[in-house]
Design a protein around this motif. Sequence first.
Motif: not given
Length: 144
Positions: A101-109, A115-124, A126-136
């Motif tokens: 993902g070219n970065g982690c939650t600190s860099g993207h999130g 910085r209103f980076s579209t790539r970072s917003i999409v990456a974050t 994605t991180f959150m969705i998969f985090g929710f799925i993992s916890v579930f």
Amino acid sequence: MVELTFTDFTLAIIGGCFIGVSAVLMLLFVGRIAGICGITFSLLDPNQVKKPWRWIFLLGLILGPMLVHHVYNLPIPEAPTDNLPLLIIAGLITGFGTKLGNGCTSGHGVCGIARFSTRSIVATITFMIFGFISVFLLKQVGGF
């Protein structure tokens, strides 16, 4: 269910402020995004120039929480499991994902969204969705 106290909330707010201020200072004084994985991966890259600020930054990530636990006399949190192979596999998968993902939650999130980076917003997202799925899945299937 874990009940948060005023102290927990206060420490979280203070910690969040420190993260934000450190990200701004890093960008102002070093000209770099405070992405932990990018900093760490650059130390592992033999072609990358090893700058001392990277080591200092990572050392601060380790010593900062230790200092807070010592000053506030807080217990060190336990690992979510004592299954060392599972923790190693989870760490490797996380490392692979951050590289992919070219970065982690600190860099993207933290830095990318600010910085209103579209790539970072999409990456974050994605991180959150998969985090929710993992916890579930862990709660429903794994029994954790």
